[in-house]
Design a protein around this motif. Sequence first.
Motif, PDB file in Angstrom:
ATOM      1  N   LEU A   1     -16.219   2.054   1.010  1.00 41.57           N
ATOM      2  CA  LEU A   1     -15.575   1.820  -0.091  1.00 41.57           C
ATOM      3  C   LEU A   1     -14.281   1.537  -0.425  1.00 41.57           C
ATOM      4  O   LEU A   1     -13.571   2.277   0.040  1.00 41.57           O
ATOM      5  N   TYR A   2     -14.004   0.378  -1.072  1.00 43.04           N
ATOM      6  CA  TYR A   2     -12.545   0.038  -1.399  1.00 43.04           C
ATOM      7  C   TYR A   2     -12.141   0.135  -2.629  1.00 43.04           C
ATOM      8  O   TYR A   2     -12.853  -0.569  -3.495  1.00 43.04           O
ATOM      9  N   LEU A   3     -11.242   0.974  -2.711  1.00 43.46           N
ATOM     10  CA  LEU A   3     -10.845   1.652  -4.445  1.00 43.46           C
ATOM     11  C   LEU A   3      -9.429   1.207  -4.582  1.00 43.46           C
ATOM     12  O   LEU A   3      -8.570   1.140  -3.644  1.00 43.46           O
ATOM     13  N   PRO A   4      -9.153   0.759  -5.643  1.00 44.79           N
ATOM     14  CA  PRO A   4      -7.522   0.621  -6.083  1.00 44.79           C
ATOM     15  C   PRO A   4      -7.056   2.169  -5.900  1.00 44.79           C
ATOM     16  O   PRO A   4      -7.639   3.283  -6.111  1.00 44.79           O
ATOM     17  N   TRP A   5      -5.587   2.105  -5.365  1.00 44.11           N
ATOM     18  CA  TRP A   5      -5.074   3.230  -5.103  1.00 44.11           C
ATOM     19  C   TRP A   5      -3.586   3.266  -5.440  1.00 44.11           C
ATOM     20  O   TRP A   5      -2.900   1.866  -5.157  1.00 44.11           O
TER      21      TRP A   5
ATOM     22  N   GLY B   1       0.482   4.122 -15.900  1.00 50.59           N
ATOM     23  CA  GLY B   1       1.664   4.980 -15.293  1.00 50.59           C
ATOM     24  C   GLY B   1       1.638   4.637 -13.683  1.00 50.59           C
ATOM     25  O   GLY B   1       3.002   4.567 -13.341  1.00 50.59           O
ATOM     26  N   LEU B   2       0.477   4.779 -13.287  1.00 43.69           N
ATOM     27  CA  LEU B   2       0.538   4.828 -11.687  1.00 43.69           C
ATOM     28  C   LEU B   2       0.551   3.365 -11.269  1.00 43.69           C
ATOM     29  O   LEU B   2       0.067   2.383 -12.169  1.00 43.69           O
ATOM     30  N   ASP B   3       1.132   3.060 -10.164  1.00 43.60           N
ATOM     31  CA  ASP B   3       1.390   1.662  -9.980  1.00 43.60           C
ATOM     32  C   ASP B   3       0.053   1.341  -8.946  1.00 43.60           C
ATOM     33  O   ASP B   3       0.260   1.562  -7.765  1.00 43.60           O
ATOM     34  N   TRP B   4      -0.926   0.679  -9.535  1.00 48.59           N
ATOM     35  CA  TRP B   4      -2.168   0.655  -8.559  1.00 48.59           C
ATOM     36  C   TRP B   4      -2.181  -0.533  -7.738  1.00 48.59           C
ATOM     37  O   TRP B   4      -1.599  -1.699  -8.363  1.00 48.59           O
ATOM     38  N   GLN B   5      -2.577  -0.400  -6.611  1.00 51.64           N
ATOM     39  CA  GLN B   5      -2.864  -1.482  -5.770  1.00 51.64           C
ATOM     40  C   GLN B   5      -4.296  -1.805  -5.768  1.00 51.64           C
ATOM     41  O   GLN B   5      -5.044  -0.815  -5.329  1.00 51.64           O
ATOM     42  N   ILE B   6      -4.529  -3.149  -5.979  1.00 57.83           N
ATOM     43  CA  ILE B   6      -6.018  -3.487  -5.839  1.00 57.83           C
ATOM     44  C   ILE B   6      -6.436  -4.137  -4.689  1.00 57.83           C
ATOM     45  O   ILE B   6      -5.659  -4.910  -4.229  1.00 57.83           O
TER      46      ILE B   6
ATOM     47  N   GLN C   1      -8.389  -5.829   2.268  1.00 59.64           N
ATOM     48  CA  GLN C   1      -7.153  -5.306   2.633  1.00 59.64           C
ATOM     49  C   GLN C   1      -6.584  -4.554   1.495  1.00 59.64           C
ATOM     50  O   GLN C   1      -6.564  -4.984   0.242  1.00 59.64           O
ATOM     51  N   GLY C   2      -5.810  -3.565   1.704  1.00 68.09           N
ATOM     52  CA  GLY C   2      -5.098  -2.761   0.399  1.00 68.09           C
ATOM     53  C   GLY C   2      -6.029  -1.826  -0.059  1.00 68.09           C
ATOM     54  O   GLY C   2      -7.030  -1.936   0.128  1.00 68.09           O
TER      55      GLY C   2
END
Lengths: 390, 361
Positions: free
Chosen positions: A170-174, A234-239, A250-251
């Motif tokens: 499962l690939y989630l934004p983080w 607020g959080l800098d999400w990486q998709i 990736q990512g």
Amino acid sequence: MMNPEKIPLWRNAKFINIFLQGILIIFLVLLLAILTNNLSNNFQQLGLTFGFNFILDPDLNSRFDIGDSPIPYQATDPYSRALLVGLLNSLRVMISGIILAFILGVIIGLGRLSNNWLIRKISTFYVEIIRNTPLLLQLFFWYSVVFLKLPKIDKPLIFFDSVFLSNQGLYLPWPMGNLQTFLAALFLIIIPIFGVIIWKKNDQNIIQQGINNKLYLILLIILIILVIFLIIWGLDWQIPQYERQLKTIQGGLTLSPEFATLLVGLTVYTAAFIAEVIRAGIQSVSQGQWEAAKSLGLSSGLIMRFVIFPQALRVIIPPLTSEFLNLAKNSSLGSAVAYRDIYAVASTISNQTGKSLEMLLIVMITYLTINLIISTGMNWLNRLVQIKEN
Amino acid sequence: MFNLSKLTTKLPSLILTTSLLILPLTACNGGKTTNGNTTGENSQTTNSRLEIVKQRGNLICGVNGEVPGFSFVDEKGQYSGLDVDVCRAIAAALFGDATKVEYRKLSAQERFSAVQSGEVDVLSRNTTWTLSRDTANGMEFAPTVFYDGQGLMVTKASGVSNIEGLAGKSICVLAGTTTEQNLADQMRKRGVKNYNPVVSDDVDTLYAAYQEGRCEGVTADRSQLVARRSILPKPDDHVILDVVLSKEPLGPAVKNGDSAWFDAVKWITFALFEGEELGITSQNVDKFETSEDPNVRRFLGLDDKLGEGMGLPNNFATSIIKQVGNYGEIYDRNIGKPLGLERGPNKLWTDGGLLYSPPFR
């Protein structure tokens, strides 16, 4: 006539006590000596040595890769690093498992006491099925019937262009690990503390005046909105990015199917037991408490919160502790579904180095330590909820 | 102990019963250890595993059980394969009866402790002979019965054609094998980053995961890949890449420090090679009983007493060839015909291969 003061030695309770326990100790020491002697003989015969130095030796590479690692790790790292990865993997599944199993367990436990026929039956069905089948079997079920049957990586399920699900994970934004994220995370810790304080104040208000204070509720709602804003912006999400040509993603954060299998398996299994603990705890509070609370005009939600649950908690916590301990220990079944926890890493190392006894001891000590920490924490919690008499 | 002492003040008899229960337990344990495990204490000749096995009347053989061609359990529960035939050869040599074998299915992780603790007499489980296993793991390796190399199998759909193509992808690999290390070594050597090893404990789980597309590739000994591909639903959908990642000499192994037992296993294995070299097969072995060739006569136990010196019957080689066959027959039966694998380095030295038996004299 015999002097009552003079009891023969073989009938003297004190002597018998000491004597028999002495014999028991001698037996135990003897048993231990036989086993140790046997062990050292076998070691000698096989030409093996006993020692833990190889673990920290920086010249000895672990020489195997670990796919699912929360910290950077490569095959040139020493064994200690590999063990650390295994430990973190174990802790990861134990901590999230305990939290999720508790939440699910409470829901199911309350469901079994629900007035709604359907909810009650579904909860009973769940508890009976899960409790009466072996965990290992359930893990295989989750792995091969659920997670491996998800779509393949070349045709993943895509949600909102940012969440990908396939049988490779499962690939989630983080959130990215930068200053903005750090500050936002800091606020995300502080704000809920305020929330809890306000909540407690409101509870006190209810107890004293019997009504919710509107001001507190508005404050709480504002805090919740603030938290939502912080999480989204607020959080800098990486998709995660899907690279169509390479067929890789990736990512972001990747949760492997092995981790998911173990987490879901342990959660679902332990929740069934926790549900029984919760149900039994609540049922242990006498009916009179309900009636008394009702006669004060409290609603059933408030009765649960202020009268029944605090009393049930005293009964719930000790058995709950042992369910948490079981979850922690059962996480070692992860190696059956290819999850690299401390047990799996240690058995790979023991297989490579021949240091099976040493690795076995390390794993035992690790589980012992983790479980002692859990039970110490739960005992502290237990003391907190017990009736205090001054 | 605290609770116990509380109890004893009320019931001293309870502790007595406990002691009485523990007494036979310890005695039993002590007896067992001196019989079975601590052979080092007693003299090697009287308490070698060779004697233990002969007295027991059957051989306990550790096998894989999940690799066709090497050891595989069929629907009737019968074991077959090259590794299994080595077990059968040992039983034939010891008891004159190849069926006196009890098989134990062992995982890669379990196998060495099973030998060390004496749970199995011999390990015949496609195990690679390596330096550290020979020394640090306390094993002793009999002659190699299969020269193999590590390979990589990928799905055709993945479009991967070389190792470098596996960067950023998942590779299924078996836990506790040399394969796991070789993969890490090779990826480092070739600078392939970000590959994701999915390490499984069990061969069946491993190939199930590969089959479901959990991994783009799977790595194992080439023979094992060929064997497992043959039982996949669509064998043609999978390609074995044209790379050999390592040397994998596979052979039977026993516990270190028991030279009588090791010698027996070693020479029983050599007998398989020697039989083929002399041209003796299970079909024609009876005709050789009248042979004038001194080499043949010694091998079959007609002259000299080569078996006796090892604690085996003199005609041990005859029993092996009669009941199990020579190496060539075993290879053709288990690997050559069903899997179509070329013998390659597994030919006799006389045919340009690596199989070589020291003289039987």
